[in-house]
Design a protein around this motif. Structure first.
Motif, short mmCIF file in Angstrom:
data_model
loop_
_atom_site.label_atom_id
_atom_site.label_comp_id
_atom_site.label_asym_id
_atom_site.label_seq_id
_atom_site.Cartn_x
_atom_site.Cartn_y
_atom_site.Cartn_z
N PRO A 101 0.81 -1.22 0.00
CA PRO A 101 0.00 0.00 0.00
C PRO A 101 0.84 1.27 0.00
CG PRO A 101 -0.76 -1.51 1.68
CD PRO A 101 0.46 -2.13 1.08
N MET A 102 1.98 1.22 0.74
CA MET A 102 2.81 2.42 0.80
C MET A 102 3.35 2.78 -0.58
SD MET A 102 6.31 3.43 2.45
CE MET A 102 6.79 3.86 0.83
N VAL A 103 3.91 1.77 -1.24
CA VAL A 103 4.46 2.01 -2.59
C VAL A 103 3.33 2.43 -3.53
CG1 VAL A 103 5.54 0.90 -4.59
CG2 VAL A 103 6.42 0.46 -2.30
N GLY A 104 2.23 1.68 -3.48
CA GLY A 104 1.10 1.94 -4.38
C GLY A 104 0.54 3.34 -4.21
N LEU A 105 0.21 3.68 -2.95
CA LEU A 105 -0.41 4.99 -2.72
C LEU A 105 0.54 6.14 -3.04
CD1 LEU A 105 -2.47 4.31 0.53
CD2 LEU A 105 -3.36 4.89 -1.73
N SER A 106 1.82 5.97 -2.64
CA SER A 106 2.79 7.04 -2.93
C SER A 106 2.89 7.28 -4.42
CB SER A 106 4.18 6.68 -2.41
OG SER A 106 4.12 6.29 -1.08
N LEU A 107 2.96 6.19 -5.16
CA LEU A 107 3.12 6.34 -6.61
C LEU A 107 1.85 6.87 -7.27
CD1 LEU A 107 5.09 3.10 -7.56
CD2 LEU A 107 5.84 5.44 -7.93
N ILE A 108 0.73 6.25 -6.92
CA ILE A 108 -0.51 6.59 -7.62
C ILE A 108 -0.98 8.00 -7.31
CG2 ILE A 108 -2.99 6.00 -7.71
CD1 ILE A 108 -2.04 3.03 -7.50
N VAL A 196 1.16 -10.81 0.19
CA VAL A 196 0.94 -9.69 1.13
C VAL A 196 1.12 -8.36 0.39
CG1 VAL A 196 1.89 -8.52 3.16
CG2 VAL A 196 1.60 -10.99 3.17
N TYR A 197 2.17 -8.28 -0.43
CA TYR A 197 2.47 -7.04 -1.16
C TYR A 197 1.27 -6.60 -1.99
CZ TYR A 197 5.07 -3.79 -4.23
OH TYR A 197 5.51 -2.69 -4.92
N PHE A 198 0.77 -7.52 -2.82
CA PHE A 198 -0.34 -7.14 -3.70
C PHE A 198 -1.68 -7.16 -2.97
CE2 PHE A 198 2.67 -8.25 -7.18
CZ PHE A 198 2.65 -7.02 -7.80
N GLY A 199 -1.84 -8.09 -2.04
CA GLY A 199 -3.11 -8.20 -1.32
C GLY A 199 -3.40 -6.94 -0.52
N GLU A 200 -2.40 -6.47 0.25
CA GLU A 200 -2.58 -5.25 1.05
C GLU A 200 -2.79 -4.04 0.14
OE1 GLU A 200 -2.88 -5.00 4.36
OE2 GLU A 200 -2.75 -7.17 4.51
N MET A 201 -2.06 -4.06 -0.95
CA MET A 201 -2.21 -2.94 -1.89
C MET A 201 -3.65 -2.86 -2.39
SD MET A 201 -0.10 -2.16 -5.39
CE MET A 201 1.50 -2.34 -4.70
N MET A 202 -4.21 -4.02 -2.72
CA MET A 202 -5.60 -4.04 -3.22
C MET A 202 -6.59 -3.62 -2.15
SD MET A 202 -5.53 -7.34 -5.70
CE MET A 202 -7.26 -7.38 -6.11
N SER A 203 -6.26 -3.92 -0.88
CA SER A 203 -7.18 -3.54 0.21
C SER A 203 -7.16 -2.03 0.46
CB SER A 203 -6.79 -4.22 1.52
OG SER A 203 -6.47 -5.53 1.30
N TYR A 204 -5.99 -1.42 0.32
CA TYR A 204 -5.87 -0.02 0.71
C TYR A 204 -5.96 1.00 -0.44
CZ TYR A 204 -4.83 -1.39 5.47
OH TYR A 204 -4.93 -1.90 6.73
N VAL A 205 -5.62 0.54 -1.63
CA VAL A 205 -5.68 1.49 -2.75
C VAL A 205 -7.08 1.45 -3.36
CG1 VAL A 205 -4.74 2.16 -4.98
CG2 VAL A 205 -3.22 1.22 -3.23
N GLU A 206 -7.76 2.61 -3.30
CA GLU A 206 -9.14 2.70 -3.80
C GLU A 206 -9.13 3.24 -5.23
OE1 GLU A 206 -11.99 2.32 -1.71
OE2 GLU A 206 -10.74 1.70 -0.01
#
Lengths: 275, 265
Positions: A101-108, A196-206
């Motif tokens: 989620p951290m990487v995903g949200l920061s980037l997106i 965990v990397y992708f699963g958490e990302m999918m849970s937190y990135v809307e």
């Protein structure tokens, strides 16, 4: 008598100083007004036919396709750095599972739109200013006008449309490449679980986060086209003529676009946070 | 056709035009002469509507170019051809594409028809065989000729020609002027030619106006300027003619008078 003379000279100097400040301020206001009119004219040319489709496609190829390599590289390395730094920071709190989620949200939400826009400014924006600037100083824009054709429709509108289309697409590519860069470091090198990397990302990135990032990049595309076309179009008005004028205009375009991107990013972020 | 009335223009506080007036009748070609930096090209750009005056007005067929905007301005410009001093060809296009550009953008002619028309025009200006070259690959004289072809392809009613021979050797310069003369006779356009090509230009124009220090100091026919008593006019014409032999078009007594004043320049 002497004191009166000194007083008069002081008054004169201060008046001169105030006049200079006033003139500078008026010049800046006029310039901003001209920029506003330029934006309005450009948008009106983008929104009304005829739109020069072949020129738009050519500019999409130039702004979008030709920026792919630089976007791939910057996206990959930004994601990899985020993977490292994120893992180091999060593991201190035992939260390395949130790396995704951290990487995903920061980037997106932030880094994707901003860094892509800065890269496009440096690669394509500077060329747009130089090209239009050279056309201005070699009277090619005057020639267009005297043929009864609108330079806005031929030179400016295609860049606006191409930038508005290309920059969000490049941002999306940047985000995806960056996420895989983070994955490479976090999962393959530092041992975070792939699920965990992708699963958490999918849970937190809307979806809203994705749209927010794309909306930002659309704004940045507009800023790049606006500033770079304006600086090129008015080469010789606000800068010197000749090669030096074009080089000054190009530098100014890159600096102003970059600053405006960061300032506008702050405004967009802050207003969206308060909504 | 073209009427300039009391035109004033200054740049950064420097007065370039100080009340210039002139008139060009239908089908007439006017030579605008004068020393460099005295506002000839500025005046031409006012006639084309590229610059706005501080005072005065420019009428093209009774329409004030200084007040025209949008479609009305485009309508007037569609009847106008402009030959730039630099040529102003689009450097990313070939000669053929440059000349074809106004037709492609403003007419509904087929590609074949456009190509045929362009080839005819290129033949007129002696550029057949160079149509696939880029402006950077051809000489200055060829750039001027290509630019002339582009300006003439739409068969304009008004031609504005800015220093067509500057930077060219005398022979090429004369070829360009002869070409302008031929085109003028063929198309019967009204026009203004800004030039230093004195006295050769007097052979092809109907009227001459001389600008000096932002003002008109002479307006009349080519014959009248050759017998002008004005010292500045004499000197300018003689300076242009001093390279010619005495049996050239220049008036010999005037040549003698002018030579005496030439050192004052």
């Amino acid at each position: 008598m002497r004191r009166r003379g000194i007083k008069a000279s002081l008054r004169e100097k201060s008046l001169e100083f105030i006049t200079k400040i006033g003139k500078g301020a008026v010049r800046q206001i006029l310039k901003m007004g001209r920029m506003g009119i330029f934006l309005a004219k450009s948008i009106s040319c983008c929104a009304t036919p005829p739109i020069k489709v072949s020129l738009v496609l050519k500019q999409i190829q130039f702004i979008g396709y030709q920026s792919l390599l630089v976007i791939f590289l910057t996206g990959a390395f930004t994601g990899m750095v985020l993977g490292y730094q994120g893992f180091n920071t999060l593991s201190r709190f035992g939260s390395d599972a949130f790396l995704g989620p951290m990487v995903g949200l920061s980037l997106i939400k932030e880094m994707g739109p901003v860094i892509s826009a800065l890269m496009v400014t440096g690669r394509a924006g500077s060329s747009i200013t130089a090209e239009i600037g050279i056309m201005r100083i070699s009277e090619q824009i005057d020639a267009l006008q005297l043929m009864g054709l609108s330079p806005y429709r031929y030179l400016v509108a295609p860049n606006f449309i191409a930038a508005i289309i290309s920059v969000p697409l490049l941002t999306a590519i940047f985000d995806v490449v960056g996420i895989f860069g983070g994955y490479l470091i976090g999962v393959k090198l530092l041992g975070v679980s792939s699920g965990v990397y992708f699963g958490e990302m999918m849970s937190y990135v809307e979806m809203e986060d994705v749209l927010e990032g794309l909306f930002k990049s659309l704004n940045f595309g507009l800023i790049i086209a606006w500033v770079c076309c304006f600086k090129g179009y008015y080469t010789g008005y606000y800068t010197g003529f000749g090669a030096e004028g074009v080089s000054t205009a190009t530098t100014q375009a890159v600096v102003l676009s970059s600053v405006l991107i960061l300032v506008w990013d702050y405004f967009l972020t802050s207003t969206q946070l308060f909504v | 056709m073209i009427k300039v009335e009391d035109l004033h223009k200054s740049f950064n506080g420097v007065d370039v035009l100080k009340g210039v007036s002139l008139e060009v009748e239908q089908g007439e070609l006017l030579a605008l002469i004068g020393r460099s930096g005295y506002g000839k090209s500025v005046l031409l750009k006012h006639v084309a509507g590229l610059l706005r005056p501080d005072r005065g007005r420019v009428l093209v067929e009774d329409q004030d170019m200084c007040r025209l905007r949008g479609r009305e301005l485009i309508r007037v410009r569609n009847r106008l051809g402009f030959l730039f001093q630099s040529g102003a060809l689009f450097d990313s296009m070939t000669v053929l594409d440059n000349v074809a550009f106004p037709l492609r953008e403003k007419t509904r002619l087929s590609q074949q028809e456009i190509r045929e028309k362009v080839m005819v025009e290129l033949e007129q200006v002696g550029l057949l065989g160079s149509e696939e070259k880029y402006p950077s690959q051809i000489s200055g004289g060829m750039v001027k000729r290509a630019s002339l072809a582009r300006a003439l392809i739409g068969e304009p009613e008004i031609m504005l020609i800015d220093e067509p021979t500057t930077g060219l050797d005398p022979l090429t310069g004369h070829t360009i002027l002869n070409l302008i003369d031929t085109c003028h006779k063929r198309l019967r356009f009204s026009g203004i030619v800004v030039t230093h090509e004195v006295p050769k230009i007097f052979e092809i124009v109907n009227k001459v106006v001389m600008l000096h220090d932002g003002r008109v100091i002479f307006a009349g026919t080519p014959e009248e300027i050759l017998s002008s008593e004005d010292e500045t006019v004499q000197t300018f014409v003689a300076a242009g003619a001093e390279w010619l032999t005495h049996d050239a078009a220049c008036h010999p007594p005037m040549l003698d008078r002018g030579k005496k004043n030439i050192h004052a320049f």
